[in-house]
Scaffold this active site. Structure first.
Site, PDB file in Angstrom:
ATOM      1  N   LYS A  31       0.935  -1.205  -0.513  1.00 38.22           N
ATOM      2  CA  LYS A  31       0.397   0.005   0.299  1.00 38.22           C
ATOM      3  C   LYS A  31       0.554   1.071   0.030  1.00 38.22           C
ATOM      4  O   LYS A  31       2.036   1.251  -0.149  1.00 38.22           O
ATOM      5  CB  LYS A  31      -1.139   0.255   0.984  1.00 38.22           C
ATOM      6  CG  LYS A  31      -0.021  -0.145   2.545  1.00 38.22           C
ATOM      7  CD  LYS A  31      -1.023  -0.273   3.662  1.00 38.22           C
ATOM      8  CE  LYS A  31      -0.530  -0.596   5.439  1.00 38.22           C
ATOM      9  NZ  LYS A  31      -0.905   0.490   5.339  1.00 38.22           N
ATOM     10  N   TYR A 252      17.345  30.676   6.210  1.00 34.15           N
ATOM     11  CA  TYR A 252      16.021  31.121   7.078  1.00 34.15           C
ATOM     12  C   TYR A 252      16.274  30.973   8.436  1.00 34.15           C
ATOM     13  O   TYR A 252      16.613  30.123   9.180  1.00 34.15           O
ATOM     14  CB  TYR A 252      14.932  30.363   6.800  1.00 34.15           C
ATOM     15  CG  TYR A 252      14.502  30.487   5.211  1.00 34.15           C
ATOM     16  CD1 TYR A 252      14.252  31.746   4.967  1.00 34.15           C
ATOM     17  CD2 TYR A 252      14.979  29.873   4.449  1.00 34.15           C
ATOM     18  CE1 TYR A 252      14.135  31.981   3.304  1.00 34.15           C
ATOM     19  CE2 TYR A 252      14.244  29.583   2.460  1.00 34.15           C
ATOM     20  CZ  TYR A 252      13.812  30.899   2.480  1.00 34.15           C
ATOM     21  OH  TYR A 252      13.907  31.161   0.949  1.00 34.15           O
TER      22      TYR A 252
HETATM   23  C1  LIG Z   1      -3.944  -4.678   8.451  1.00 34.69           C
HETATM   24  C2  LIG Z   1      -2.373  -4.280   7.845  1.00 34.69           C
HETATM   25  N1  LIG Z   1      -1.139  -5.722   8.049  1.00 34.69           N
HETATM   26  C3  LIG Z   1       0.037  -4.923   7.949  1.00 34.69           C
HETATM   27  C4  LIG Z   1       0.789  -4.365   7.786  1.00 34.69           C
HETATM   28  C5  LIG Z   1       1.951  -4.275   7.354  1.00 34.69           C
HETATM   29  O1  LIG Z   1       2.813  -3.271   8.994  1.00 34.69           O
HETATM   30  P1  LIG Z   1       4.314  -3.150   8.899  1.00 34.69           P
HETATM   31  O2  LIG Z   1       5.013  -2.639   7.783  1.00 34.69           O
HETATM   32  O3  LIG Z   1       4.384  -2.437  10.108  1.00 34.69           O
HETATM   33  O4  LIG Z   1       5.058  -4.443   8.818  1.00 34.69           O
HETATM   34  C6  LIG Z   1      -0.134  -3.053   7.843  1.00 34.69           C
HETATM   35  C7  LIG Z   1       0.625  -1.724   7.257  1.00 34.69           C
HETATM   36  O5  LIG Z   1       0.044  -0.720   8.738  1.00 34.69           O
HETATM   37  C8  LIG Z   1      -1.609  -2.971   7.870  1.00 34.69           C
HETATM   38  O6  LIG Z   1      -2.232  -1.860   8.440  1.00 34.69           O
END
Ligand SMILES: Cc1ncc(COP(=O)(O)O)c(C=O)c1O
Length: 358
Positions: A31, A252
């Site tokens: 994602k 700045y």
């Molecule tokens: C439901 C879920 N599973 C797995 C993950 C993967 O997490 P990580 O990047 O901490 O391994 C996430 C990420 O937020 C998540 O929301």
């Protein structure tokens, strides 16, 4: 400003996840554009390496992967939010993670013979998404009513897996197990921190994200300490070298004042690339294999660094902002954030280069 993504490192990190959780299947979190690394090249790499499933947050992200023709099934971690999405998920064969009864109602608008693949997400203590644990009997009734649905299993998410001396994770695992005692269906508990730090969380499926990109979710440890390889190097160039007298303010707000006559380097990177303005003086960059501390405020297109330790620096030298030799975890900590946020904050001004393809 270039981000070099080493796809061989992504493959290595998947293999390291498999070494840690050899009996689990892997649902890889890609994602947020694969945590800023590029969803399509990363997903294709994981797919070719035999990952068992890819996970995205929402339908828009799933569509990007569908267009890239990956073979691995794609999970929608937040499920569907409309009847249109439910129909599309069914049509495309997505794995829908269902976290609330209103989402079941959306799926129920599909023809009875729709063979939707679904997971139920339970809230074992994260208190964000998920059915309450006592909803399990009701959820089993839902499944009985829909024999065509392809139920995959039960998911929960850990809230404090990165805190290795905290009882919250074993409590979440115990609550999840108790709610599902004797209930059929695969189990999935662990994100990266869960699978690294809590062996009991390595169930039928693990769901790593961060670790696949080579960063550590555990404070005080880098990805390299845990056997992972950083997949992304963020690099720019030294744009100018100036010499200033003692007492000269830099940039700045005069956020840095030269303590003596000294060389200051100007590097072509700024918050418009995703280098947070909150990085304080002293945050290191890497130049000629040595660390140069930030000296002055991050601006839109430039940062200024103290070159006293690098007298041989030359205009045009490559400057690593984070990557091999300069862990993103350490740089993120300088700004009071996590490598997750650094990765996701890279902007479209950054040019991406991919190496390590097979
Ligand atoms: C439901 C879920 N599973 C797995 C993950 C993967 O997490 P990580 O990047 O901490 O391994 C996430 C990420 O937020 C998540 O929301």
């Amino acid at each position: 400003m270039t981000a070099t993504v080493d796809l061989a490192a992504v493959r290595h990190n998947l293999a390291q996840v498999r070494r840690l959780a050899p009996r689990s299947r892997v649902m890889a979190a890609v994602k947020a554009d694969a945590y800023g690394h590029g969803a399509v090249p990363v997903a294709r790499t994981l797919d070719a390496a035999g990952v068992d499933m890819l996970a995205v947050a929402c339908m828009e992200e799933a569509q990007v992967l569908l267009e890239s023709h990956v073979q691995a099934p794609i999970a929608l971690l937040e499920g569907v939010i409309s009847t249109d999405e439910a129909a599309l998920a069914a049509y495309e064969g997505l794995q829908v993670v269902v976290h609330d009864f209103w989402q079941i109602e959306l799926l129920e608008t599909m023809p009875a013979e729709s063979n939707i693949a679904l997971w139920f997400k339970l809230d074992s203590g994260m208190h964000r998404l998920g059915f309450p644990l006592d909803a399990v009997p009701r959820l089993r009734q839902v499944l009985k009513r829909h024999p065509a649905w392809r139920f995959q299993g039960w998911i929960t998410h850990l809230a404090r897996a990165d805190e290795t001396d905290c009882s919250a994770t074993p409590e979440q695992i115990a609550a999840f197990d108790a709610a599902l005692e004797g209930v059929p269906g695969a189990r999935s508990i662990a994100n990266s921190a869960g699978l690294i730090a809590w062996p009991d969380a390595r169930r039928d499926w693990v769901r790593p994200g961060l670790a696949l990109y080579g960063a550590s979710p555990l404070p005080g440890q880098t990805g390299a300490d845990l056997g992972f390889r950083p997949a992304l190097r963020l690099e720019s160039r030294l744009l100018a070298i100036r010499t200033y007298e003692a007492g000269s303010p830099i940039g700045y707000g005069a956020a840095y004042v030269c303590p003596e006559r000294m060389s200051v380097g100007v590097v072509a990177v700024g918050y418009a690339d995703g280098v947070h303005r909150s990085f304080p003086n002293g945050t290191p960059v890497l130049l000629r294999g040595r660390r140069a501390p930030l000296a002055g405020r991050v601006s839109m297109d430039m940062i200024t660094v103290d070159l006293r330790g690098i007298p041989d620096a030359r205009v045009g030298d490559p400057v690593t902002i984070w990557g091999d030799g300069l862990p993103a975890e350490e740089i993120a900590a300088c700004a009071g954030t996590l490598s997750y946020e650094l990765f996701c904050g890279l902007t479209n001004r950054v040019r991406f280069r991919y190496v390590g393809e097979v």
